[in-house]
Write an enzyme that holds these catalytic residues in place. Sequence first.
Site, PDB file in Angstrom:
ATOM      1  N   SER A 135      -9.366   2.754   3.129  1.00 40.73           N
ATOM      2  CA  SER A 135      -8.207   3.357   2.305  1.00 40.73           C
ATOM      3  C   SER A 135      -7.287   2.500   1.459  1.00 40.73           C
ATOM      4  CB  SER A 135      -7.526   4.409   3.318  1.00 40.73           C
ATOM      5  OG  SER A 135      -6.645   3.617   4.117  1.00 40.73           O
ATOM      6  N   LYS A 149       0.932  -1.399  -0.096  1.00 41.38           N
ATOM      7  CA  LYS A 149       0.024   0.192   0.202  1.00 41.38           C
ATOM      8  C   LYS A 149       0.831   1.260   0.125  1.00 41.38           C
ATOM      9  CE  LYS A 149      -3.893   2.246   2.722  1.00 41.38           C
ATOM     10  NZ  LYS A 149      -4.697   1.858   3.856  1.00 41.38           N
ATOM     11  N   SER A 164     -10.049   0.188   7.158  1.00 42.54           N
ATOM     12  CA  SER A 164      -9.305   0.294   5.758  1.00 42.54           C
ATOM     13  C   SER A 164      -8.913  -0.835   5.260  1.00 42.54           C
ATOM     14  CB  SER A 164      -8.260   1.472   5.948  1.00 42.54           C
ATOM     15  OG  SER A 164      -8.745   2.640   6.053  1.00 42.54           O
TER      16      SER A 164
END
Length: 474
Positions: free
Chosen positions: A160, A85, A184
Amino acid sequence: MAMTPKTDLGEMSAVELSALFAAGKASPVEATRAALDRIERFDPLVNAFAHVVPEAALAAARESEARWARGEPRGPLDGAPTTIKELTAVIGIPWRRGSNLTDTAPSTREILIVKRLRAAGAVILGTTTSPEFGWKGVTHGPAFGNTLNPWRTDRASGGSSGGAAVAAALNMGVLHEGSDGAGSIRIPGAWSGVFGIKPTFGWVPADAPTPLMELAHRGPLTRTVEDSALFLNAVTGPSPEALYGDCPAGVPDWTAAAKGEVRGLRIGYSRDFGYARVAPDVAAAVERAARRLAEMGAVVEEVDPGFASPLEALRVLWFAAESVTVDQFARTKADRARMDPGLVAIAEIGRRFTAQELLAAERVRSELKVTMARFHERHDVLLSPTMPITALPAGIDFPEGEGMTDWTDWSPFTYPFNMTGQPAVSVPCGFDAGGLPIGVQFVAARFHDDLVLRLAAAYQAAHPEAFPAAPVIA
């Protein structure tokens, strides 16, 4: 009916690739090229990647190939195509964190979770998209635009860790690192139709400073529970570098922990936690999942977990933390004008909280920990929807005209367990009438991640859901 054997390396899981590498029937270089090919074909349609590093990935794959040829692999993850990520620093890749205010030069540092993945032989393909500094549960922002749902490209991926979830759904790599401060990993897992686990806080040592402190968990998103267990085997365990939380010295073999019967597991099933509104299609799919688990031998009892919504306390902790981040990077009015306006707005709210309000929020968090510890004296696992709705239209933070003021209004089931630090997973459990995925959430007591992994693996084996063959253009 017997399933047709897979022949496309790009469709295979980490477990399947490892078996082929061991048998000499495929190589990490071939698997990496297959993953890069899928990125080239699919990513222009969904925008899941911030940066792709094919040359570095192929160089790492060649090193892995040589280890397998010598009979000296570093373990079953050696050669597994992997993504990180974009909130996580990776050497050689710009660490933008979804922002126009960060350094565009390649990073010269990376944190423990990446180091451990590299030590296990994982091949890093690149970094996946996040909203600016991971502040919200959808993935669109100023630096990398909008990440779209693979099942319908007019819908949001969730966030996210939206890029990670979309990459997992389309198998653009087999292992995908994510992070979860209020949902997330689980939000995009549910909306994009993949498995995601937020492990107990502490299993993955937190060696990166963050104002979210013990809210901020790291973990994997994958197509299969088995692959996430392999990921956890590589990254869990104590470290003297940990800044927050504690990790037990004895770390389970997560692959073994993910196996076993669910018969006799005591499951407390809550439809709505007593305060959430759930869409009918979601409620029906989660109800079906509860029935299926009962048919598999689990003892399922409908319960109220016993806490009022902790949303206001979460917002104090979250907004105050985001104000620290915004003030660190946006020193001028011109800087703030280049940021996501929603992030700037919550930071302004967070900047006004007093020390007393912060302490009151911490008290709510502490009391919630006790409530859930008592709950788990009676129930091994809490079952709920992961999300009360399926994916929002792409590009919005929250629906207009429904009394919402922030993205946290539409994710009532995820953030309580960031506040408690418990393990929580999202497992695909069906689709709504429009073909969008639905997830069911399993939560266990702290450091009992084996229970949610075992339950999720058994459920997925008995009731697998489809993955998209390619992005569905809408």
